[in-house]
Every structure is written in C-alpha cells, then in structure tokens.
Design a protein around this motif. Structure first.
Motif, PDB file in Angstrom:
ATOM      1  N   TRP A  73      51.971  23.763  52.828  1.00 50.83           N
ATOM      2  CA  TRP A  73      53.291  23.198  52.575  1.00 50.83           C
ATOM      3  C   TRP A  73      54.239  24.247  51.968  1.00 50.83           C
ATOM      4  CZ3 TRP A  73      56.817  19.948  53.679  1.00 50.83           C
ATOM      5  CH2 TRP A  73      57.824  19.606  52.785  1.00 50.83           C
ATOM      6  N   LEU A  74      53.697  25.171  51.174  1.00 53.44           N
ATOM      7  CA  LEU A  74      54.532  26.109  50.423  1.00 53.44           C
ATOM      8  C   LEU A  74      54.777  27.441  51.134  1.00 53.44           C
ATOM      9  CD1 LEU A  74      52.985  25.610  46.849  1.00 53.44           C
ATOM     10  CD2 LEU A  74      55.145  24.669  47.731  1.00 53.44           C
ATOM     11  N   ILE A  75      53.979  27.796  52.140  1.00 50.76           N
ATOM     12  CA  ILE A  75      54.064  29.139  52.714  1.00 50.76           C
ATOM     13  C   ILE A  75      55.459  29.429  53.281  1.00 50.76           C
ATOM     14  CG2 ILE A  75      51.617  29.378  53.223  1.00 50.76           C
ATOM     15  CD1 ILE A  75      52.201  28.518  56.083  1.00 50.76           C
ATOM     16  N   PRO A  76      55.968  30.655  53.051  1.00 48.35           N
ATOM     17  CA  PRO A  76      57.294  31.009  53.583  1.00 48.35           C
ATOM     18  C   PRO A  76      57.255  31.568  54.998  1.00 48.35           C
ATOM     19  CG  PRO A  76      56.508  32.743  52.122  1.00 48.35           C
ATOM     20  CD  PRO A  76      55.468  31.667  52.098  1.00 48.35           C
ATOM     21  N   TYR A  77      56.112  32.024  55.452  1.00 48.62           N
ATOM     22  CA  TYR A  77      55.981  32.621  56.774  1.00 48.62           C
ATOM     23  C   TYR A  77      54.806  31.989  57.518  1.00 48.62           C
ATOM     24  CZ  TYR A  77      58.820  36.116  54.389  1.00 48.62           C
ATOM     25  OH  TYR A  77      59.783  36.740  53.649  1.00 48.62           O
ATOM     26  N   GLY A  78      54.980  31.804  58.814  1.00 45.17           N
ATOM     27  CA  GLY A  78      53.978  31.112  59.605  1.00 45.17           C
ATOM     28  C   GLY A  78      52.633  31.804  59.641  1.00 45.17           C
ATOM     29  N   TRP A  79      52.606  33.131  59.641  1.00 47.69           N
ATOM     30  CA  TRP A  79      51.339  33.841  59.789  1.00 47.69           C
ATOM     31  C   TRP A  79      50.388  33.595  58.611  1.00 47.69           C
ATOM     32  CZ3 TRP A  79      49.760  37.221  56.074  1.00 47.69           C
ATOM     33  CH2 TRP A  79      50.737  37.767  55.230  1.00 47.69           C
ATOM     34  N   ILE A  80      50.947  33.217  57.459  1.00 49.48           N
ATOM     35  CA  ILE A  80      50.104  32.974  56.284  1.00 49.48           C
ATOM     36  C   ILE A  80      49.199  31.764  56.511  1.00 49.48           C
ATOM     37  CG2 ILE A  80      50.104  32.561  53.788  1.00 49.48           C
ATOM     38  CD1 ILE A  80      52.820  33.903  53.636  1.00 49.48           C
ATOM     39  N   ALA A  81      49.572  30.894  57.460  1.00 53.93           N
ATOM     40  CA  ALA A  81      48.732  29.729  57.753  1.00 53.93           C
ATOM     41  C   ALA A  81      47.345  30.143  58.213  1.00 53.93           C
ATOM     42  CB  ALA A  81      49.396  28.860  58.818  1.00 53.93           C
ATOM     43  N   ALA A  82      47.227  31.326  58.817  1.00 55.85           N
ATOM     44  CA  ALA A  82      45.932  31.764  59.354  1.00 55.85           C
ATOM     45  C   ALA A  82      44.893  32.020  58.269  1.00 55.85           C
ATOM     46  CB  ALA A  82      46.139  32.998  60.233  1.00 55.85           C
ATOM     47  N   PRO A  83      45.170  32.882  57.263  1.00 57.79           N
ATOM     48  CA  PRO A  83      44.157  33.065  56.210  1.00 57.79           C
ATOM     49  C   PRO A  83      43.921  31.804  55.388  1.00 57.79           C
ATOM     50  CG  PRO A  83      46.175  34.272  55.671  1.00 57.79           C
ATOM     51  CD  PRO A  83      46.311  33.808  57.090  1.00 57.79           C
ATOM     52  N   VAL A  84      44.958  30.964  55.244  1.00 57.26           N
ATOM     53  CA  VAL A  84      44.745  29.698  54.539  1.00 57.26           C
ATOM     54  C   VAL A  84      43.756  28.827  55.307  1.00 57.26           C
ATOM     55  CG1 VAL A  84      45.840  27.557  53.775  1.00 57.26           C
ATOM     56  CG2 VAL A  84      47.010  29.738  53.431  1.00 57.26           C
ATOM     57  N   ALA A  85      43.907  28.773  56.632  1.00 57.42           N
ATOM     58  CA  ALA A  85      42.978  27.988  57.458  1.00 57.42           C
ATOM     59  C   ALA A  85      41.547  28.508  57.319  1.00 57.42           C
ATOM     60  CB  ALA A  85      43.419  28.019  58.919  1.00 57.42           C
ATOM     61  N   LEU A  86      41.401  29.815  57.230  1.00 60.46           N
ATOM     62  CA  LEU A  86      40.069  30.410  57.063  1.00 60.46           C
ATOM     63  C   LEU A  86      39.423  29.912  55.764  1.00 60.46           C
ATOM     64  CD1 LEU A  86      38.322  32.614  58.562  1.00 60.46           C
ATOM     65  CD2 LEU A  86      39.182  34.207  56.849  1.00 60.46           C
ATOM     66  N   ALA A  87      40.200  29.942  54.670  1.00 60.13           N
ATOM     67  CA  ALA A  87      39.671  29.498  53.370  1.00 60.13           C
ATOM     68  C   ALA A  87      39.387  27.995  53.379  1.00 60.13           C
ATOM     69  CB  ALA A  87      40.671  29.841  52.261  1.00 60.13           C
ATOM     70  N   VAL A  88      40.269  27.220  54.008  1.00 60.85           N
ATOM     71  CA  VAL A  88      40.061  25.769  54.067  1.00 60.85           C
ATOM     72  C   VAL A  88      38.790  25.444  54.857  1.00 60.85           C
ATOM     73  CG1 VAL A  88      40.984  23.612  55.018  1.00 60.85           C
ATOM     74  CG2 VAL A  88      42.475  25.156  53.744  1.00 60.85           C
ATOM     75  N   GLY A  89      38.552  26.178  55.939  1.00 58.70           N
ATOM     76  CA  GLY A  89      37.339  25.949  56.716  1.00 58.70           C
ATOM     77  C   GLY A  89      36.086  26.222  55.912  1.00 58.70           C
ATOM     78  N   PHE A  90      36.081  27.306  55.155  1.00 61.38           N
ATOM     79  CA  PHE A  90      34.914  27.624  54.320  1.00 61.38           C
ATOM     80  C   PHE A  90      34.701  26.527  53.278  1.00 61.38           C
ATOM     81  CE2 PHE A  90      32.394  29.685  51.072  1.00 61.38           C
ATOM     82  CZ  PHE A  90      31.539  30.513  51.796  1.00 61.38           C
ATOM     83  N   GLY A  91      35.793  26.117  52.617  1.00 62.76           N
ATOM     84  CA  GLY A  91      35.682  25.079  51.603  1.00 62.76           C
ATOM     85  C   GLY A  91      35.234  23.743  52.171  1.00 62.76           C
ATOM     86  N   THR A  92      35.720  23.420  53.375  1.00 58.97           N
ATOM     87  CA  THR A  92      35.334  22.160  54.007  1.00 58.97           C
ATOM     88  C   THR A  92      33.828  22.056  54.155  1.00 58.97           C
ATOM     89  OG1 THR A  92      37.414  21.924  55.227  1.00 58.97           O
ATOM     90  CG2 THR A  92      35.483  20.789  56.121  1.00 58.97           C
ATOM     91  N   TYR A  93      33.208  23.132  54.605  1.00 60.33           N
ATOM     92  CA  TYR A  93      31.787  23.033  54.911  1.00 60.33           C
ATOM     93  C   TYR A  93      30.894  23.306  53.701  1.00 60.33           C
ATOM     94  CZ  TYR A  93      33.265  21.893  59.453  1.00 60.33           C
ATOM     95  OH  TYR A  93      33.867  21.223  60.496  1.00 60.33           O
ATOM     96  N   LEU A  94      31.452  23.842  52.623  1.00 55.65           N
ATOM     97  CA  LEU A  94      30.747  23.742  51.345  1.00 55.65           C
ATOM     98  C   LEU A  94      30.507  22.268  51.013  1.00 55.65           C
ATOM     99  CD1 LEU A  94      32.582  26.300  49.013  1.00 55.65           C
ATOM    100  CD2 LEU A  94      30.192  26.408  49.727  1.00 55.65           C
ATOM    101  N   TYR A  95      31.518  21.466  51.266  1.00 58.09           N
ATOM    102  CA  TYR A  95      31.482  20.039  50.966  1.00 58.09           C
ATOM    103  C   TYR A  95      30.735  19.253  52.040  1.00 58.09           C
ATOM    104  CZ  TYR A  95      33.429  15.379  49.922  1.00 58.09           C
ATOM    105  OH  TYR A  95      33.595  14.054  49.632  1.00 58.09           O
ATOM    106  N   HIS A  96      31.139  19.437  53.309  1.00 58.68           N
ATOM    107  CA  HIS A  96      30.640  18.579  54.380  1.00 58.68           C
ATOM    108  C   HIS A  96      29.162  18.810  54.682  1.00 58.68           C
ATOM    109  CE1 HIS A  96      30.824  16.049  57.924  1.00 58.68           C
ATOM    110  NE2 HIS A  96      30.165  16.988  58.581  1.00 58.68           N
ATOM    111  N   ASN A  97      28.707  20.056  54.652  1.00 54.49           N
ATOM    112  CA  ASN A  97      27.307  20.291  54.997  1.00 54.49           C
ATOM    113  C   ASN A  97      26.372  19.672  53.952  1.00 54.49           C
ATOM    114  OD1 ASN A  97      25.785  21.505  57.144  1.00 54.49           O
ATOM    115  ND2 ASN A  97      24.945  22.931  55.647  1.00 54.49           N
ATOM    116  N   THR A  98      26.829  19.615  52.700  1.00 51.36           N
ATOM    117  CA  THR A  98      26.043  18.923  51.678  1.00 51.36           C
ATOM    118  C   THR A  98      25.995  17.427  51.967  1.00 51.36           C
ATOM    119  OG1 THR A  98      26.665  20.584  50.037  1.00 51.36           O
ATOM    120  CG2 THR A  98      25.812  18.487  49.207  1.00 51.36           C
ATOM    121  N   LEU A  99      27.134  16.859  52.374  1.00 53.06           N
ATOM    122  CA  LEU A  99      27.165  15.442  52.725  1.00 53.06           C
ATOM    123  C   LEU A  99      26.224  15.135  53.878  1.00 53.06           C
ATOM    124  CD1 LEU A  99      30.934  14.388  52.593  1.00 53.06           C
ATOM    125  CD2 LEU A  99      29.135  13.862  50.956  1.00 53.06           C
ATOM    126  N   GLN A 100      26.283  15.943  54.940  1.00 58.59           N
ATOM    127  CA  GLN A 100      25.469  15.607  56.101  1.00 58.59           C
ATOM    128  C   GLN A 100      23.982  15.877  55.853  1.00 58.59           C
ATOM    129  OE1 GLN A 100      27.014  17.763  59.439  1.00 58.59           O
ATOM    130  NE2 GLN A 100      25.905  19.637  58.990  1.00 58.59           N
TER     131      GLN A 100
END
Length: 403
Positions: free
Chosen positions: A306-333
């Motif tokens: 929501w806060l990023i000023p440039y579109g390209w910053i979405a890419a490294p954010v997506a990388l970090a979100v993906g890692f964090g997601t599966y820290l959580y989700h793989n434990t759930l499954q």
C-alpha cells in the motif's frame, strides 16, 4: 518437536517414497498453476467480456468454491480407494475441465465451467499431502511436505507469470487454459503408468458408516477446529486479496499485466526459498516462532504494497511475503495431516475445504471492495489481521504443548 500421540504408519523404502513424492509434486505443479493463472488474466477477461475486474473475479471465486466443497467427497474417496488413484483420476478430469473452458462463449458460461473444473481439480494437492501423511513419519513430514510445496509453489509461480503473458498475447485466456490442459494430460499419463508402484504403504481403508461420520468425528475435537479456523482465516485474508494484486499494480503504476504478474509471481518464489531451507528452519526456530513471524512478515508485506512509491518495489515485497506465508502455512498443513491418522484423507479434505472456501470468501469480498472503494481495504485489512492470526495460532501451539 514432540511426536504426536498416535504413531504414523511405517514408511516405505526411502527411494520409493522419494520417487512418489517427486511424481506427486509434479501433479501439484499443474494444480498450483491452475489455482493462480486467472490472477493475471482478470484485466484481460474484464476487457474481453466488457465487465469490471471485480466481476471477472467470479472465475476465481467459482473455482475456489467448487474446489473447496469437493473436498468433502475426495477425502472419503481417498480413504476408501487409495489416495494416489484419486489424484490420477482428478488429473484427467481436470484436463477435460480446462479443455471445455476453451470454448466458453461468454463470462456466464465460463464461470459455470470453472465450477466443474474446480470440483474435479480438488483431489490433487490434498490427497497428495494425505499420501505423504500415510507414508512419512512425523519427524520427517514437514520437510517432505515442503518438497511437495516446492512443486505447488513452482506451479503457482508459473501460473501467475503465464497468466500475465497470455493476457498480453493474442492467445489470451483461451491459450492459458489450453496449456494447462496439455500439462494435466502429460502428468496424468505419467502417474497412471506409475500408479501400481506408488499405491502406498497403507492400504485403502474400508470405512464404515455414512460418509459424514468421519468428518463429524474430527470436528468434535478441539484441536482440529483450531487448525481449520486458522487456515480458513488464511484463505480469506491472504489468498483472497492477493488475487487482485496484479490488477492493483496495473492500475496504480501503469505496469503491463505481464510485468505486474511477474512481480506477484515472486510471492511463490519466496515459498520456494522456504521449501529449500525448511528442514533447517524447523529445527532452529520451532513451530511457534515460525507461525508468529510468518504472520508478522505477511502483514508487513501487505502494508508495504500500500505504501510503496514505485511499482518495482512490489517484487521484493512479494518475495518476503511468500517466505512468511509458508513459515505459517506449512506448519498448519503439517498439523492438518495429523488431525485424524485413522482417516487422514478426510482430515486433509476438511483442511483443504476450509482453505479454499476461505479463498472463495476472500476473493468475493475483496472484489466488491476493490470495485467500490479501491485498493485500500483490500491491502490494509490483511495487514492488520494476518499478524494477529499468526500470534493467535502460536499461542494455541503453546497451550497445546503445555497440556
């Protein structure tokens, strides 16, 4: 990590199990691609059918609802007739479903065909996880599930990227569905050839009683309800809003759909990175810290988008979100595979049902919010809820360990 009270079945020989997991991971690749391919296609579908992006999102909603509700049948089928066999049948049926979608003349027909496709596709990933639960001991299961996750996430990456590429091409969404049809047929044929050799150490069970009895027995237990509630929340507040991220980047920064989808596809690459180091992460951090920090990382990522000023910053954010997601989700499954050792297919079907019904609810709510209010609620609500969900499940794990 403590072992569960009910011991897992004895594993197959290591080489046979590795070969089986590789084949099931390949099946999960194409299933993962089907789950995310429409994200990048939504603006193209909206243009082709002269509707809004939120209305076009019905193709994701319909698939997710059908996928989720079909789990109530697939779990019983897997327990009764064999989980690898169910995966094989689901692959061929998915090929037929994606082929039928090629000829949809309008959005209404396409949504109806996506319902059928989602219903038959529901047997691939959950039954693959249930097969691993039957054949891999608890202490090795999270790392083995991470290998299956690697296939699923690679497929999600390919699906999101391919969706954007096809959206910008003359082939459009019909070309994307044709490519998936071919993939389903190839991997289904390979699995059919190997079906006898990966039938599983645990024989199909002759379950007694009506088909709802095993699910009812599971839902009477407190811990399965906690796990299912956690994965339902994840589907609503993570996967639902995530479907509109390419459209958000396209609108806000004027990015081509192929570029926006490519940035978002790094979300799955983050999950792939997790899968590569899962064994070390589990050993070093433990489950409670994994789900806690996973929720924090994902929530911070939505705020950053929501806060990023440039579109390209979405890419490294997506990388970090993906890692964090599966820290959580793989434990759930991992806990999902152990909710019902005597009826593991049913347990995983309930897990997948909660996850994908949550996604369907999330896509519907996010689509309405995106059309009416823009991206703010779609991004800021997950930024608040997901860290709280991670903290709550970490507390639940702590109470369970203490008990």
């Amino acid at each position: 990590m403590p072992s569960p009270a009910v011991p897992s079945p004895a594993p197959e020989p290591a080489a046979a199990t590795r070969a089986a997991v590789t084949l099931l991971a390949t099946a999960s690749f194409f299933s993962g691609a089907a789950l995310r391919i429409c994200d990048g296609l939504l603006p193209r579908m909206a243009s082709d059918f002269s509707v809004t992006a939120g209305t076009a999102g019905q193709v994701i909603f319909a698939f997710a609802v059908a996928y989720g509700f079909s789990q109530l049948a697939y779990g019983q089928l897997g327990d009764r007739y064999g989980k690898a066999r169910v995966v094989c049948i689901a692959l061929f049926a998915s090929a037929a479903g994606s082929f039928a979608c090629l000829f949809a003349p309008d959005l209404t027909v396409l949504v109806r065909l996506r319902v059928l496709w989602g219903a038959v596709a529901g047997g691939v990933i959950p039954m693959s996880m249930a097969w691993i639960g039957d054949n891999v001991p608890w202490e090795k299961r999270q790392a083995t599930l991470a290998r299956l996750l690697l296939g699923t996430l690679s497929g999600m990456t390919a699906g999101q990227l391919a969706g954007g590429l096809f959206a910008d091409s003359a082939w459009g969404w019909r070309g994307a569905f044709a490519a998936l049809c071919v993939g389903y047929l190839v991997v289904g044929t390979l699995l059919l050839v190997r079906l006898r050799s990966i039938g599983g150490h645990t024989a199909p069970q002759a379950l007694r009683g009506n088909w709802l009895a095993p699910a009812r027995d599971i839902l009477r237990l407190t811990w399965p309800r906690v796990v299912l509630a956690a994965v339902l929340a994840e589907g609503i507040f993570l996967l639902g809003p995530l479907a509109y991220l390419p459209a958000y980047l396209h609108q806000r920064f004027g990015l081509a759909l192929s570029v926006a989808s490519g940035y978002v596809a790094l979300y799955a690459i983050g999950g792939v990175l997790y899968a590569m180091v899962a064994q070390h992460v589990v050993r070093r951090f433990g489950e409670r810290r994994m789900v806690l920090w996973g929720g924090i990382m994902v929530g911070a990522g939505f705020l950053a988008w929501w806060l990023i000023p440039y579109g390209w910053i979405a890419a490294p954010v997506a990388l970090a979100v993906g890692f964090g997601t599966y820290l959580y989700h793989n434990t759930l499954q991992t806990h999902g595979t152990q909710m019902a050792p005597a009826a593991r297919g049913t347990g995983m079907s309930l897990f997948a049902f909660s996850f994908f019904v949550g996604q369907a609810i999330g896509v519907s709510l996010a689509g309405q919010a995106f059309d009416r209010f823009g991206a703010a609620p779609v991004l800021l609500l997950p930024a608040l809820v997901l860290p709280c969900a991670g903290w709550a499940f970490a507390r639940a794990l702590q109470r369970r360990a203490a008990a």
